[in-house]
Design a protein around this motif. Structure first.
Motif, PDB file in Angstrom:
ATOM      1  N   GLU A   1       0.848  -1.196   0.000  1.00  0.00           N
ATOM      2  CA  GLU A   1       0.000   0.000   0.000  1.00  0.00           C
ATOM      3  C   GLU A   1       0.880   1.241   0.000  1.00  0.00           C
ATOM      4  OE1 GLU A   1      -3.541  -0.061   2.610  1.00  0.00           O
ATOM      5  OE2 GLU A   1      -2.804  -2.030   3.254  1.00  0.00           O
TER       6      GLU A   1
ATOM      7  N   HIS B   1       0.800   5.355   0.307  1.00  0.00           N
ATOM      8  CA  HIS B   1      -0.047   6.450   0.805  1.00  0.00           C
ATOM      9  C   HIS B   1       0.490   7.823   0.394  1.00  0.00           C
ATOM     10  CE1 HIS B   1      -2.390   3.773   3.507  1.00  0.00           C
ATOM     11  NE2 HIS B   1      -1.251   3.082   3.546  1.00  0.00           N
TER      12      HIS B   1
ATOM     13  N   GLN C   1      -2.984  10.109  -2.134  1.00  0.00           N
ATOM     14  CA  GLN C   1      -3.442   9.337  -3.290  1.00  0.00           C
ATOM     15  C   GLN C   1      -3.071   7.875  -3.040  1.00  0.00           C
ATOM     16  OE1 GLN C   1      -5.172  10.684  -6.032  1.00  0.00           O
ATOM     17  NE2 GLN C   1      -5.283  12.361  -4.545  1.00  0.00           N
ATOM     18  N   ARG C   2      -3.916   7.188  -2.317  1.00  0.00           N
ATOM     19  CA  ARG C   2      -3.595   5.832  -1.878  1.00  0.00           C
ATOM     20  C   ARG C   2      -3.687   4.853  -3.036  1.00  0.00           C
ATOM     21  NH1 ARG C   2      -7.326   2.367   1.787  1.00  0.00           N
ATOM     22  NH2 ARG C   2      -6.019   0.571   2.315  1.00  0.00           N
ATOM     23  N   ALA C   3      -2.575   4.103  -3.237  1.00  0.00           N
ATOM     24  CA  ALA C   3      -2.532   3.068  -4.272  1.00  0.00           C
ATOM     25  C   ALA C   3      -2.222   1.738  -3.604  1.00  0.00           C
ATOM     26  CB  ALA C   3      -1.462   3.393  -5.308  1.00  0.00           C
ATOM     27  N   VAL C   4      -2.787   0.672  -4.162  1.00  0.00           N
ATOM     28  CA  VAL C   4      -2.534  -0.654  -3.614  1.00  0.00           C
ATOM     29  C   VAL C   4      -2.045  -1.570  -4.736  1.00  0.00           C
ATOM     30  CG1 VAL C   4      -4.921  -1.410  -3.942  1.00  0.00           C
ATOM     31  CG2 VAL C   4      -3.483  -2.554  -2.240  1.00  0.00           C
TER      32      VAL C   4
ATOM     33  N   SER D   1      -9.246  -7.555  -4.295  1.00  0.00           N
ATOM     34  CA  SER D   1      -9.107  -6.094  -4.239  1.00  0.00           C
ATOM     35  C   SER D   1     -10.324  -5.396  -3.646  1.00  0.00           C
ATOM     36  CB  SER D   1      -8.851  -5.554  -5.648  1.00  0.00           C
ATOM     37  OG  SER D   1     -10.002  -5.701  -6.455  1.00  0.00           O
TER      38      SER D   1
ATOM     39  N   TYR E   1     -10.230  -2.719  -0.858  1.00  0.00           N
ATOM     40  CA  TYR E   1      -9.415  -1.524  -1.073  1.00  0.00           C
ATOM     41  C   TYR E   1     -10.181  -0.494  -1.894  1.00  0.00           C
ATOM     42  CZ  TYR E   1      -5.833  -4.764   0.497  1.00  0.00           C
ATOM     43  OH  TYR E   1      -5.126  -5.670   1.234  1.00  0.00           O
TER      44      TYR E   1
ATOM     45  N   CYS F   1      -9.116   3.248  -2.128  1.00  0.00           N
ATOM     46  CA  CYS F   1      -7.894   3.613  -2.846  1.00  0.00           C
ATOM     47  C   CYS F   1      -8.242   4.376  -4.122  1.00  0.00           C
ATOM     48  CB  CYS F   1      -7.092   2.367  -3.221  1.00  0.00           C
ATOM     49  SG  CYS F   1      -6.402   1.505  -1.807  1.00  0.00           S
ATOM     50  N   SER F   2      -7.322   5.183  -4.576  1.00  0.00           N
ATOM     51  CA  SER F   2      -7.525   5.882  -5.846  1.00  0.00           C
ATOM     52  C   SER F   2      -7.028   5.045  -7.011  1.00  0.00           C
ATOM     53  CB  SER F   2      -6.783   7.225  -5.823  1.00  0.00           C
ATOM     54  OG  SER F   2      -5.400   7.017  -5.583  1.00  0.00           O
TER      55      SER F   2
ATOM     56  N   LYS G   1      -5.704   0.800  -8.047  1.00  0.00           N
ATOM     57  CA  LYS G   1      -5.392  -0.594  -7.728  1.00  0.00           C
ATOM     58  C   LYS G   1      -4.533  -1.157  -8.860  1.00  0.00           C
ATOM     59  CE  LYS G   1      -9.906  -1.470  -5.537  1.00  0.00           C
ATOM     60  NZ  LYS G   1     -11.109  -2.360  -5.571  1.00  0.00           N
TER      61      LYS G   1
END
Length: 612
Positions: A518, A520, A524-527, A551, A554, A557-558, A560
């Motif tokens: 993850e 942060h 702009q949270r991406a996983v 997924s 999540y 998140c912005s 994935k």
């Protein structure tokens, strides 16, 4: 009448249970008195009789740890004190030629001496020698120098001379026992090594010069170091470590196991079998013969001579712990790995490139018997032999496929399953550390490739710097081993990046994801969700991410990034990958995108596959 019979049966059964519960297995005991009284002493006194029938011999004897070296020295000490009745029933008691004379004994355990620096070691040795003098009522003035401060050499020489004149029923030929002579060299810091070596060399030079005045001198340890006064010179010690006459002097043989444990099935074997059936998934038909065979496979196999007639030995510590716990376990490994081996693995794990699948490993006689000048100069195979991870294989030449058979070669092998699995777990533990440390070197570059979506560059990092360096020592062709190697590497990559978190085997959807990262950054949270497959298409891995809703949790998140990877079990690396990016649009919905496909080209690098 029937009632009375049943009552007697119950009483006998209760007595057997009481007998089993009252058995105290002496784990970690170096006292021969305790071992004999507990009924676990394998009679080795016939070997010791040979030592006492000789005069003025300087013996040197190495064995792996936990093999009973201290017990052997205690046995010698008790025989030297004339404690004949203690050995009633043993070979030496029945030997009509042996005369139970009393000898003064100096017994030094070098593992208990100071190892911080040479000065402390020297002072510690002098203090211990003073204690032996006091125990024999020798006045300090007899062993103190006339002028100046006491030295190890002078104190030892004067103590030996004083013991020669002891009287009081003692023979005028003292016995000197040295346990774990190599401990100070193995344990000291690198910069102190030469100083510690000098102190020990001085000590053993005096022993060499005094052997004619002694009944005998007996030195034990694990590792063979080139040590002046012990292992070099015209009068160097008589090394009996590989002599067939002493190959069975330590450890349990099959005959010992039969006598000590199987002769009284009610006390030991029955309770062990019941426990194995009830708690360790052995079937109801599990027998004592099956138990014997499994004990042999798991704990037997040590050999200390090239003579094919020499019996294979069990490590006694492992056997005693097995019967204490009534279960198979890696007791030898859990008792502590040898520091010298761990140190060398950490310093250069690439040295451990042994063909593990070979049943026998050849080494030239000179290379095998050469003494080490320092810790860093011990070759791999001799080091593994001395520390107990390999043992002699007298039959090895039959399996060697070389055409130039050399009669001077030694052949080595893993002694048993316990040791093989112990080494594997040790290497994996250290490889865990290595993987993380390797990952730390690529923190900035890998983070940039991910955030800039340079997928082929990222995959090439994983291929060349994560998995290729892990190799066969770490990867065992299972999906779990690939997952572990990749997770540890990525964990190292992001160890100091507070914005990144890495996890493995986390619950998600209706299954468990292999690896999740993850990011942060800037809110702009991406996983990143990884799924690995062994010898299966990368598309199948991606499909599993979707079908099991990995997924789904999540949603906040912005972005994935779903990554399906193919792991090649033969090449021990990744060969194909699919990357699919799901990004939120202005309506806060994830936009479905076409995945990108990557494969390894002929040069060994990942390239994007362009669909025509």
């Amino acid at each position: 009448m029937d009632y009375k019979k049943e009552e007697k049966k119950l009483k006998r059964a209760e007595q057997r249970v009481d007998a089993t519960e009252s058995v105290q297995i002496p784990i970690g005991k170096a006292s021969v008195k305790q071992m004999i009284e507990a009924g676990f002493y394998a009679d080795k006194t016939s070997y010791i009789t040979k030592l006492f029938k000789d005069e003025g011999t300087y013996y040197f004897f190495t064995r792996p740890r936990r093999f009973g070296k201290s017990l052997l020295l205690d046995t010698i000490d008790q025989i030297a004190k004339g404690n004949k009745e203690l050995f009633k029933g043993c070979a030496i008691y029945k030997d009509q030629t042996y005369r139970w004379k009393k000898y003064p004994v100096i017994w030094l355990n070098f593992s208990k001496l100071a190892k911080d620096n040479p000065e402390k070691l020297q002072n510690n040795l002098i203090d211990v020698l003073y204690t032996f003098a006091k125990n024999h009522n020798i006045s300090r003035s007899e062993i103190d120098p006339i002028i100046g401060e006491p030295t190890v050499e002078g104190t030892l020489e004067k103590l030996i001379n004083a013991l020669k004149k002891l009287g009081n029923g003692y023979e005028p030929t003292p016995i000197i026992l040295i346990d774990e002579y190599d401990s100070p060299l193995i344990s000291c810091e690198k910069e102190k090594y030469e100083g510690v070596l000098a102190v020990l060399s001085s000590f053993f030079k005096v022993l060499k010069g005094s052997q004619k005045d002694c009944k005998f001198i007996f030195v034990t340890g694990v590792t063979k170091f080139h040590l002046s006064g012990l292992t070099s010179g015209a009068n160097s010690a008589n090394d009996i470590s590989l002599h067939e006459d002493y190959a069975e002097m330590l450890g349990y043989t099959d005959k010992d196991i039969e006598k000590l444990f199987f002769n009284d099935k009610h006390t030991y074997i029955n309770t062990v079998i019941i426990n194995l059936r009830e708690n360790w998934y052995k079937g109801e038909s599990y027998t004592d013969e099956q138990l014997k065979q499994e004990l042999k496979d798991y704990y037997n196999g040590y050999c200390f001579s090239r003579n094919k007639g020499i019996k294979r030995m069990y490590n006694p510590d492992s056997i005693l712990k097995f019967f204490r716990d009534k279960a198979f376990g890696n007791y030898w490994s859990n008792s502590g790995n040898p520091a010298i081996l761990l140190q060398q693995i950490r310093n250069d794990i690439n040295r451990f490139t042994i063909a593990w699948n070979k049943s026998s490993l050849a080494i030239n006689k000179l290379d095998f018997e050469n003494l080490a000048g320092s810790l860093s100069k011990i070759p791999l195979l001799p080091l593994m032999y001395q520390t107990g991870y390999l043992t002699l294989d007298p039959n090895g030449f039959k399996e060697d496929i070389r055409e130039d058979k050399n009669a001077t070669d030694y052949y080595l092998k893993f002694p048993n399953e316990e040791v093989r699995s112990a080494l594997k777990s040790t290497l994996i533990k250290i490889m865990d550390e290595v993987q993380e440390e390797t990952g730390k070197q690529y923190s900035t570059s890998i983070l940039n490739t991910l955030r800039n979506k340079k997928w082929s560059v990222f995959l090439n990092y994983i291929r060349s710097d994560c998995l290729a360096k892990a190799g066969y020592r770490f990867l065992d062709k299972t999906e779990r081993s690939f997952q572990r190697a990749l997770y540890l590497f990525l964990n190292g990559v992001f160890h100091a990046t507070h914005d990144m978190q890495t996890s493995a085997e986390s619950d998600s959807g209706i299954g468990r994801t292999d690896i999740v990262m993850e990011d942060h950054r800037n809110d702009q949270r991406a996983v990143y969700i990884f799924e690995l497959k062994i010898d299966r298409p990368a598309l199948e891995a991606l499909t599993q991410i979707h079908s099991k809703d990995y997924s789904i949790k999540y949603g906040s998140c912005s972005e994935k990034i779903l990554i399906g990877i193919t792991c090649d079990a033969a090449k021990l690396n990744i060969t194909e990958a699919i990357v699919q990016v799901h990004q939120k649009d202005e309506q806060d919905n994830f936009r479905e995108v076409v995945y990108t496909h990557f494969t390894v080209d002929q040069s060994g690098y990942f390239k994007e596959v362009i669909n025509q």
